[in-house]
Write a protein that holds these residues in place. Structure first.
Motif, PDB file in Angstrom:
ATOM      1  N   CYS A 158       0.866  16.209  12.685  1.00  0.00           N
ATOM      2  CA  CYS A 158       1.614  14.960  12.843  1.00  0.00           C
ATOM      3  C   CYS A 158       1.331  14.043  11.671  1.00  0.00           C
ATOM      4  CB  CYS A 158       1.223  14.241  14.145  1.00  0.00           C
ATOM      5  SG  CYS A 158       1.476  15.233  15.631  1.00  0.00           S
ATOM      6  N   ASN A 159       2.269  13.155  11.409  1.00  0.00           N
ATOM      7  CA  ASN A 159       1.995  12.123  10.418  1.00  0.00           C
ATOM      8  C   ASN A 159       2.425  10.791  10.967  1.00  0.00           C
ATOM      9  OD1 ASN A 159       4.666  11.153   9.094  1.00  0.00           O
ATOM     10  ND2 ASN A 159       4.892  13.374   9.154  1.00  0.00           N
ATOM     11  N   THR A 160       1.717   9.774  10.526  1.00  0.00           N
ATOM     12  CA  THR A 160       1.943   8.418  11.025  1.00  0.00           C
ATOM     13  C   THR A 160       2.918   7.696  10.099  1.00  0.00           C
ATOM     14  OG1 THR A 160      -0.294   8.345  11.897  1.00  0.00           O
ATOM     15  CG2 THR A 160       0.846   6.238  11.615  1.00  0.00           C
ATOM     16  N   PRO A 161       4.037   7.136  10.608  1.00  0.00           N
ATOM     17  CA  PRO A 161       4.988   6.403   9.760  1.00  0.00           C
ATOM     18  C   PRO A 161       4.334   5.168   9.160  1.00  0.00           C
ATOM     19  CG  PRO A 161       5.943   6.920  11.904  1.00  0.00           C
ATOM     20  CD  PRO A 161       4.467   7.198  12.001  1.00  0.00           C
ATOM     21  N   CYS A 162       4.975   4.672   8.116  1.00  0.00           N
ATOM     22  CA  CYS A 162       4.435   3.499   7.422  1.00  0.00           C
ATOM     23  C   CYS A 162       4.560   2.234   8.263  1.00  0.00           C
ATOM     24  CB  CYS A 162       5.180   3.287   6.102  1.00  0.00           C
ATOM     25  SG  CYS A 162       4.720   4.454   4.806  1.00  0.00           S
ATOM     26  N   GLN A 234      12.002 -11.506 -20.907  1.00  0.00           N
ATOM     27  CA  GLN A 234      11.539 -11.972 -19.606  1.00  0.00           C
ATOM     28  C   GLN A 234      11.108 -10.758 -18.792  1.00  0.00           C
ATOM     29  OE1 GLN A 234      14.423 -12.927 -16.715  1.00  0.00           O
ATOM     30  NE2 GLN A 234      13.136 -14.320 -15.551  1.00  0.00           N
ATOM     31  N   TYR A 235       9.929 -10.842 -18.192  1.00  0.00           N
ATOM     32  CA  TYR A 235       9.407  -9.761 -17.370  1.00  0.00           C
ATOM     33  C   TYR A 235       9.052 -10.326 -16.000  1.00  0.00           C
ATOM     34  CZ  TYR A 235       8.947  -7.457 -21.900  1.00  0.00           C
ATOM     35  OH  TYR A 235       9.199  -6.928 -23.135  1.00  0.00           O
ATOM     36  N   LEU A 236       9.505  -9.650 -14.938  1.00  0.00           N
ATOM     37  CA  LEU A 236       9.162 -10.049 -13.574  1.00  0.00           C
ATOM     38  C   LEU A 236       8.100  -9.080 -13.071  1.00  0.00           C
ATOM     39  CD1 LEU A 236      12.668 -10.915 -12.103  1.00  0.00           C
ATOM     40  CD2 LEU A 236      10.977 -12.437 -13.109  1.00  0.00           C
ATOM     41  N   VAL A 237       6.855  -9.450 -13.220  1.00  0.00           N
ATOM     42  CA  VAL A 237       5.732  -8.567 -12.911  1.00  0.00           C
ATOM     43  C   VAL A 237       5.549  -8.484 -11.398  1.00  0.00           C
ATOM     44  CG1 VAL A 237       3.262  -8.215 -13.223  1.00  0.00           C
ATOM     45  CG2 VAL A 237       4.662  -9.094 -15.111  1.00  0.00           C
ATOM     46  N   GLN A 238       5.342  -7.256 -10.896  1.00  0.00           N
ATOM     47  CA  GLN A 238       5.202  -7.020  -9.459  1.00  0.00           C
ATOM     48  C   GLN A 238       3.844  -6.392  -9.155  1.00  0.00           C
ATOM     49  OE1 GLN A 238       7.530  -8.215  -7.620  1.00  0.00           O
ATOM     50  NE2 GLN A 238       9.034  -8.554  -9.263  1.00  0.00           N
ATOM     51  N   LEU A 239       3.381  -6.642  -7.953  1.00  0.00           N
ATOM     52  CA  LEU A 239       2.172  -5.999  -7.453  1.00  0.00           C
ATOM     53  C   LEU A 239       2.559  -5.138  -6.258  1.00  0.00           C
ATOM     54  CD1 LEU A 239      -0.903  -5.558  -7.263  1.00  0.00           C
ATOM     55  CD2 LEU A 239      -1.005  -7.603  -5.799  1.00  0.00           C
ATOM     56  N   PHE A 240       2.168  -3.859  -6.285  1.00  0.00           N
ATOM     57  CA  PHE A 240       2.422  -2.953  -5.166  1.00  0.00           C
ATOM     58  C   PHE A 240       1.079  -2.524  -4.585  1.00  0.00           C
ATOM     59  CE2 PHE A 240       6.100  -2.696  -7.886  1.00  0.00           C
ATOM     60  CZ  PHE A 240       7.124  -2.895  -6.974  1.00  0.00           C
ATOM     61  N   VAL A 241       0.952  -2.756  -3.274  1.00  0.00           N
ATOM     62  CA  VAL A 241      -0.296  -2.412  -2.595  1.00  0.00           C
ATOM     63  C   VAL A 241      -0.034  -1.237  -1.658  1.00  0.00           C
ATOM     64  CG1 VAL A 241      -1.254  -4.725  -2.772  1.00  0.00           C
ATOM     65  CG2 VAL A 241       0.153  -4.144  -0.786  1.00  0.00           C
ATOM     66  N   GLN A 242      -1.034  -0.391  -1.507  1.00  0.00           N
ATOM     67  CA  GLN A 242      -0.922   0.812  -0.676  1.00  0.00           C
ATOM     68  C   GLN A 242      -2.014   0.780   0.372  1.00  0.00           C
ATOM     69  OE1 GLN A 242      -1.287   4.464  -2.866  1.00  0.00           O
ATOM     70  NE2 GLN A 242      -1.612   5.704  -1.025  1.00  0.00           N
ATOM     71  N   ASP A 243      -1.608   1.136   1.615  1.00  0.00           N
ATOM     72  CA  ASP A 243      -2.620   1.164   2.678  1.00  0.00           C
ATOM     73  C   ASP A 243      -3.191   2.575   2.811  1.00  0.00           C
ATOM     74  OD1 ASP A 243      -0.855   2.701   4.164  1.00  0.00           O
ATOM     75  OD2 ASP A 243      -0.102   1.004   5.328  1.00  0.00           O
ATOM     76  N   ASP A 244      -4.079   2.755   3.814  1.00  0.00           N
ATOM     77  CA  ASP A 244      -4.790   4.023   3.959  1.00  0.00           C
ATOM     78  C   ASP A 244      -4.150   4.949   4.976  1.00  0.00           C
ATOM     79  OD1 ASP A 244      -5.385   2.488   6.141  1.00  0.00           O
ATOM     80  OD2 ASP A 244      -7.565   2.654   5.964  1.00  0.00           O
ATOM     81  N   ASN A 245      -2.841   4.801   5.206  1.00  0.00           N
ATOM     82  CA  ASN A 245      -2.123   5.745   6.059  1.00  0.00           C
ATOM     83  C   ASN A 245      -2.333   7.140   5.481  1.00  0.00           C
ATOM     84  OD1 ASN A 245      -0.108   7.452   7.211  1.00  0.00           O
ATOM     85  ND2 ASN A 245       1.162   5.672   7.662  1.00  0.00           N
ATOM     86  N   PRO A 246      -2.950   8.054   6.243  1.00  0.00           N
ATOM     87  CA  PRO A 246      -3.286   9.374   5.680  1.00  0.00           C
ATOM     88  C   PRO A 246      -2.082  10.281   5.507  1.00  0.00           C
ATOM     89  CG  PRO A 246      -3.851   9.310   8.006  1.00  0.00           C
ATOM     90  CD  PRO A 246      -3.402   7.918   7.654  1.00  0.00           C
ATOM     91  N   ASP A 247      -0.976   9.913   6.128  1.00  0.00           N
ATOM     92  CA  ASP A 247       0.175  10.819   6.131  1.00  0.00           C
ATOM     93  C   ASP A 247       1.284  10.399   5.183  1.00  0.00           C
ATOM     94  OD1 ASP A 247      -1.059  12.279   8.195  1.00  0.00           O
ATOM     95  OD2 ASP A 247      -0.296  10.861   9.684  1.00  0.00           O
ATOM     96  N   ASN A 248       1.336   9.167   4.808  1.00  0.00           N
ATOM     97  CA  ASN A 248       2.417   8.671   3.965  1.00  0.00           C
ATOM     98  C   ASN A 248       1.878   7.721   2.904  1.00  0.00           C
ATOM     99  OD1 ASN A 248       5.090   9.659   5.093  1.00  0.00           O
ATOM    100  ND2 ASN A 248       4.135   8.827   6.946  1.00  0.00           N
ATOM    101  N   VAL A 249       2.589   7.670   1.785  1.00  0.00           N
ATOM    102  CA  VAL A 249       2.299   6.662   0.770  1.00  0.00           C
ATOM    103  C   VAL A 249       3.066   5.413   1.167  1.00  0.00           C
ATOM    104  CG1 VAL A 249       2.466   6.067  -1.663  1.00  0.00           C
ATOM    105  CG2 VAL A 249       2.006   8.433  -0.988  1.00  0.00           C
ATOM    106  N   LEU A 251       3.839   1.537   0.782  1.00  0.00           N
ATOM    107  CA  LEU A 251       3.759   0.408  -0.140  1.00  0.00           C
ATOM    108  C   LEU A 251       4.437  -0.806   0.459  1.00  0.00           C
ATOM    109  CD1 LEU A 251       4.719   2.243  -3.458  1.00  0.00           C
ATOM    110  CD2 LEU A 251       2.432   1.795  -2.582  1.00  0.00           C
ATOM    111  N   ASN A 252       4.102  -1.965  -0.091  1.00  0.00           N
ATOM    112  CA  ASN A 252       4.732  -3.205   0.339  1.00  0.00           C
ATOM    113  C   ASN A 252       6.204  -3.207  -0.034  1.00  0.00           C
ATOM    114  OD1 ASN A 252       3.340  -3.455  -2.367  1.00  0.00           O
ATOM    115  ND2 ASN A 252       4.798  -5.167  -2.492  1.00  0.00           N
ATOM    116  N   SER A 253       6.986  -3.955   0.738  1.00  0.00           N
ATOM    117  CA  SER A 253       8.417  -4.097   0.451  1.00  0.00           C
ATOM    118  C   SER A 253       8.746  -5.470  -0.126  1.00  0.00           C
ATOM    119  CB  SER A 253       9.236  -3.871   1.722  1.00  0.00           C
ATOM    120  OG  SER A 253       8.869  -4.818   2.722  1.00  0.00           O
TER     121      SER A 253
END
Length: 871
Positions: A158-162, A234-249, A251-253
């Motif tokens: 099984c895998n856990t959804p984000c 012009q650059y719009l810099v973004q930060l993407f964070v990832q949690d520890d869900n073992p089944d899926n990558v 990321l923030n939306s």
């Protein structure tokens, strides 16, 4: 319509294939489990033959369902072994009842089909419950006929959804916490702050995307990173964070959109280029900082998908293609169907019926664009080998663009039903399965996700691009900014004051008056209101021009001689081989080698110049060598036909010309090409050529006695006496560097040829000395020639031999010539009356009957022997 793409990534869950292990529970697929549901996330599945058994049996028909034992999770099944019998016992011509495994996306066989497979069709295939399957369950139905068996094994997990995390961060020491102005290659500092994971998860990775094609990751919360940008914009810099869900990558939306404005680099348009001056010249230049300012304007740039490959071994697993949409007006959302123009994708795939395609907006609303159907209809031009390699373009097909619009009236499946099954769906506009008004209420900015699910194995393809096209009113004005350069010595200045005078308070206008030869660099610096320092420069080369010289005073014995302008300090090269304005006409199969050398080769260059000259283009060979033979280095192999005006210089002091004529296109000799007129002369000294590559300009005065007073070596053609000539010369383009020199030329006229005269001579006279007929005081030992310039050694005119004409008396060692025109007159012939008798005291009239030849008018004299009166 505007289309905005930002960097897009494909995220897929790739599960490790786990071999059978007694640590797993075990599901034996036999009649005892028919129609059962297993709630498990750790199970080994095996055919009815069991572990180490012979495989399944004939005539089996077993249905079973696997669901997660953790509500909300999704089931994944990986077939480690799949080898079914291919024996077909159906006697009908088109029938086939070979053993099959049927797969359904849900808790029963009424759920959406994920296909049926025989043979080795599921070997190594990963099957996962799709995101639309809220149960997370998978159902399998295995059917075998009455002949032939095989075996299969699989593992279930099984895998856990984000649960989407959120990102937060700011710019350190920016104008504001979310914006900064900076310079090219100047570091900017960013810090994570306020990011969080959803309940039950923790953040494990923080990735900064600087939107210039680079990223930096860290695992430390609150960490500070630095980055410098190599290009303005012009650059719009973004930060993407990832949690520890073992089944899926996961990321923030959300976007943090930290704005970085990188200053443009000044254009320095019109700035002084490198320049060469000679002593005596001055340079004036006014810099114009306000004209050097450069405006940046633009929009968030288009980028392509990092990996849009759709392999056929991820059965039912969604592949999410995300676009970071940040180009719309802040805070806007889709308020009506009129706000949506189209959702477009470029893709290719070999089986339309495999696919489920839907789009998800930043707040989670979804619209189904295509949901299976259409069977084997092709999308774009796929590679029929169905062996796509995501890293090998040769295995990939040709994508076409398909757009889903609110106004189209035919879905993909409807096109197939209306236009024929199994063809290729044309590129163009189509109606989505679900109305696009399902996106009303979606934020325009954020992460938009296109999800593609390949539900059947054996066919594959690729997705190249995905674009969201909304009403233009939702887009902001184009971003524009101009770093300004303020006037004043603190923001624009020169760093080299050698020979320089500053002419204004802002240090922009300068004069340079060099007093010494050399090479000098002048650097000009400007500082804009972003605080960015930029500079440019030019190099000033100063030379002390060589003075020109004329020959030493000399005398000439006749009035044809050359003057020679040259460079002081350099010996005038002697060149007995040199020629000027020579003419040559080549013929078919001509073949020759010419070599011209200075009398002392190696001390000076020598140049071959075509005043005019044609030859066959490509068909003749004309090679020029820097040396005394054809083994010397090749200067040029001329094949372009007309060589008029071309000059080639051999630095060695010898130049060799090798020519071969084939005559294929005609020759000079048959009138197809003009004669060659060429000159071979010494060239400038190499030291002078370095700073006077275009040579010197020359002039001589007085000009009247010369053929061309602008030549370096003019010819004296009409010297009438002692004359002083002045030569003036300067490097081309540098008239203030002119110098002069004089030469006095004496006409060495030591004898007098006499003065011109014209005489008439009777043909009956005796031969005479012609010198006696000249006026003046002719030299006694002068020489004579006739009108054909044939010498007359004795200077005697003999009327019985010579004829009327012009005769020249000249002094062999001098410049004087006198003309004597002689008219030879034939002897006069007259006739008178015959004898007559008269009476004494009578009168007789005497008449001259005729007179011929001679030279009219005639004079007559009558005489007789007696006395009397004449009448």
């Amino acid at each position: 319509m505007k289309s905005i793409f930002t960097s897009k990534r494909v995220f897929a869950s790739f599960l490790f294939v786990l071999s059978a292990s007694w640590a797993f529970g075990q599901i034996v697929v036999n009649s005892g489990i028919n129609d059962q549901t297993f709630n498990t996330c750790d199970e080994f599945i095996i055919d009815s033959g069991g572990q180490g058994g012979p495989g399944y049996s004939n005539s089996e028909n077993i249905t079973f369902t696997i669901c997660s034992d953790n509500p909300g999770d999704q089931v994944t099944v990986t077939f480690n072994l799949f080898s079914l019998s291919n024996v077909d016992t159906d006697p009908s011509p088109n029938g086939n009842n070979a053993d099959q495994m049927y797969v359904f996306d849900g808790p029963n066989t009424s759920s959406n089909s994920l296909g049926n497979y025989g043979g080795t069709g599921l070997q190594g295939v990963v099957i996962q419950a799709t995101p639309q399957n809220t149960s997370g369950c998978l159902t399998f139905q295995f059917v075998s006929n009455n002949q032939g068996t095989g075996n299969f094994t699989a593992s279930a997990s099984c895998n856990t959804p984000c649960a989407t995390p959120q990102a937060g961060g700011f710019i350190v020491d920016g104008i504001t916490v979310d914006s900064v102005r900076t310079c090219v290659n100047e570091p900017v500092f960013f810090q994570e702050s306020g990011s969080y994971a959803q309940t039950g998860f923790n953040l494990i990775n923080y990735t900064w995307d600087f939107m210039d094609g680079t990223q930096e990751s860290t695992t430390t919360p609150g960490a500070q990173v630095q980055h410098s940008f190599s290009q303005p914009g012009q650059y719009l810099v973004q930060l993407f964070v990832q949690d520890d869900n073992p089944d899926n990558v996961c990321l923030n939306s959300n976007f943090i959109s930290l704005q970085v404005f990188v200053a443009t680099i000044p254009s320095f348009i019109g700035f002084q280029e490198d320049v060469t001056l000679c002593l005596g010249e001055m340079l004036e230049f006014a810099s114009t900082p306000e004209l050097y300012e450069v405006t940046w304007d633009g929009f968030i740039g288009d980028e392509t998908i990092d990996n849009g490959c759709l392999p056929d071994t991820l059965l039912g697993i969604s592949q999410d293609i995300e676009i970071y949409q940040m180009g719309f007006l802040a805070g806007t959302s889709i308020e009506s169907i009129d706000d949506i123009e189209s959702i477009c994708l470029e893709m290719e795939h070999s089986f339309m019926g495999d696919l489920v395609i839907y789009v998800t907006c930043p707040n989670g609303q979804q619209v189904m664009l295509h949901q299976q159907g259409g069977g084997g209809t092709q999308i774009g031009v796929p590679n029929q080998a169905d062996n796509i390699d995501c890293d090998d373009p040769t295995t990939q097909g040709e994508p076409w663009q398909y757009c889903f619009t609110p106004t189209a009236t035919e879905t993909w499946v409807e096109w197939v039903n209306n236009s024929g099954f199994g063809g290729t769906i044309p590129a163009g506009d189509y109606e989505p399965v679900a109305p696009l008004d399902g996106l009303i209420g979606c934020p325009t900015n954020g992460i938009w996700t296109l999800t593609v699910v390949d539900n059947w194995a054996a066919d594959d393809g690729q997705l190249v691009s995905f674009s969201l096209n909304l009403d233009p009113s939702l887009y902001p004005d184009i971003v524009e900014f101009t770093p300004h350069i303020l006037p004043g010595p603190a923001t624009s200045y020169w760093n080299n004051e050698t020979f320089m005078s500053i002419n204004d308070v802002n240090l922009d206008e300068i004069s340079i008056n060099p007093t010494a030869a050399g090479e000098f660099e002048y650097v000009y610096t400007v500082i804009d209101d972003f605080g960015c320092e930029n500079d440019t420069s030019f190099v000033l080369t100063v030379f002390d021009a060589a003075d020109v010289t004329a020959p030493a005073d000399f005398g000439i014995a006749c009035d044809i001689s050359q003057l020679q302008g040259w460079y002081e300090g350099y010996a005038i090269p002697a060149c007995a081989d040199c020629v000027e304005n020579e003419t040559y006409c080549y013929a078919a199969n001509d073949n020759f080698t010419w070599t011209f050398c200075l009398d002392n080769p190696g001390t000076q260059g020598i140049s071959f110049h075509f005043d005019s000259g044609q030859m066959g283009q490509w068909s003749e060979t004309f090679n020029v060598y820097n040396g005394p033979n054809t083994a010397s280095p090749l200067i040029v192999s001329w094949i372009d036909g007309d060589a008029t005006g071309e000059t080639w210089t051999a630095s060695s002091g010898c130049i060799t010309i090798q020519f071969s004529s084939f005559g294929w296109n005609g020759t000079c000799a048959d009138g197809n090409y003009t004669n060659w007129i060429y000159s071979v002369q010494p060239s400038m000294p190499n030291a002078i050529a370095q700073w006077a590559p275009d040579g010197y300009e020359w002039s001589w005065t007085p000009a009247a006695p010369l053929d061309d007073a602008s030549l370096q070596t003019p010819t004296i053609v009409n010297l009438t006496g002692l004359t002083t000539f002045t030569v003036t010369g300067f490097p081309v383009g540098h008239p203030l560097c002119a110098s002069t020199d004089d030469v006095t030329v004496n006409l060495d006229q030591n004898q007098d040829a006499g003065d011109d005269n014209e005489i008439f001579v009777c043909s009956t006279v005796q031969p005479f000395e012609m010198r006696d007929s000249l006026a003046g005081t002719p030299y006694a030992f002068g020489q004579w020639m006739d009108a054909t310039y044939t010498d007359l050694p004795d200077g005697i005119f003999d009327p019985s031999v010579d004829i009327t004409g012009t005769y020249y008396h000249y002094i062999p060692a001098g410049c004087d010539t006198a003309e004597l025109i002689i008219h030879l007159i034939p002897q006069l012939v007259i006739s008178a009356p015959n004898d007559t008798t008269v009476c004494s005291g009578g009168t007789v009239s005497l008449d001259l009957y005729s007179a011929t030849d001679g030279l009219p008018p005639y004079m007559y004299t009558w005489s007789y022997d007696g006395t009397g009166n004449w009448q």
